[in-house]
Design an enzyme around this catalytic site. Structure first.
Site: not given
Length: 281
Positions: A144, A157
């Site tokens: 990401s 995350y």
């Protein structure tokens, strides 16, 4: 210097985890449309089977729990039985809980660590065990933009995606002479269920569709490219930011509203996603 010739994807066997929805599904559909033989895996077995049916072109959907080594190994074996040796393995499965770090439930933290990071580790290891003996294959880990730039409100995350980036960087060096190709994918704000309840905080941090990520992944295979950004412009911004002093870099991020992406996410609008991603075993 001559440009490297593009590698066609038609006929390749492509395996994608967490691909019943979102980025994984869009990527599966694009590979299938280009003539690849695709197998998708997802913990939601019925959704995987339905996605494969809708994509068509011999796509196969199978159950997969990326947190369990036995499940992952069985899945890869079934993929090989369906379409032969795995040419491309894309570790895409991921989940994201948004909210204050100190209020995040432990089981939610554990699920993110297991799905996002352990899943990529298991997939990479099991994929390499199949690819190394023949001296070829392409291992792609979907991280990401949060794996390069911190995302307040999604601290765990962020940590898992930093881990996926580090894992892939290390594997690329460790197996540099193996014949296996590596890529790490860093999507920005992608308009999938994971981003439900969030709203672009700046025109410089827009949401883009999962098809943008799919196109970049296919191009990474064609061009054997390691670092993949979607959209590409974010990669330039992050690299430029690395040359700026920390205080200035953080000030720019806050000015852009990076703290609002997860920090102002609507719990009500995210409820369905959270239940699907974190409910059950």
């Amino acid at each position: 210097m001559s440009k490297r010739a593009s590698r066609p994807v038609a006929g390749l066997s492509v395996v994608i985890t967490g691909a019943a929805n979102g980025i994984g599904r869009s990527t599966a559909a694009l590979f299938a449309a280009r003539g690849a033989r695709v197998v998708i895996g997802d913990i939601h077995a019925e959704a995987a089977a339905l996605a494969a049916q809708e994509i068509g072109a011999s796509t196969v959907g199978l159950p997969l729990d990326v947190r369990r080594e036995e499940s992952f190994d069985t899945f890869l074996g079934a993929a090989e039985a369906a379409h032969g040796q795995i040419d491309i393995l894309i570790n895409n499965a991921g989940v994201d809980w948004m909210g204050p770090f100190h209020l995040e439930p432990f089981d939610v933290t554990l699920r993110q660590l297991e799905v996002n990071l352990l899943g990529a580790i298991l997939g990479s290891r099991l994929g390499l065990k199949r690819m190394l003996p023949r001296g070829g294959g392409h291992l792609i880990n979907v991280a990401s933009a949060a794996g390069r730039t911190p995302q307040p409100g999604s601290a765990v995350y962020t940590a898992t995606k930093y881990g996926v980036v580090g894992l892939t960087e290390a594997l690329k060096l460790e197996y540099r002479d193996s014949g296996v190709t590596f890529s790490v994918v860093q999507p920005g704000q992608i308009d999938t269920a994971m981003m439900d309840g969030t709203h672009p905080s700046s025109r410089l941090l827009p949401k883009v569709g999962p098809d943008v990520v799919a196109q970049e992944i296919v191009r990474a295979v064609e061009d054997a490219r390691f670092e993949v950004w979607a959209p590409r412009s974010q990669g330039f911004s992050v690299k430029l930011g690395n040359f700026v002093p920390r205080a200035a870099r953080e000030a720019v991020l806050l000015k852009l509203g990076v703290q609002d992406i997860a920090g102002k996410a609507s719990a009500e609008e995210r409820a369905a996603y959270v239940e699907r991603a974190f409910g059950g075993d």
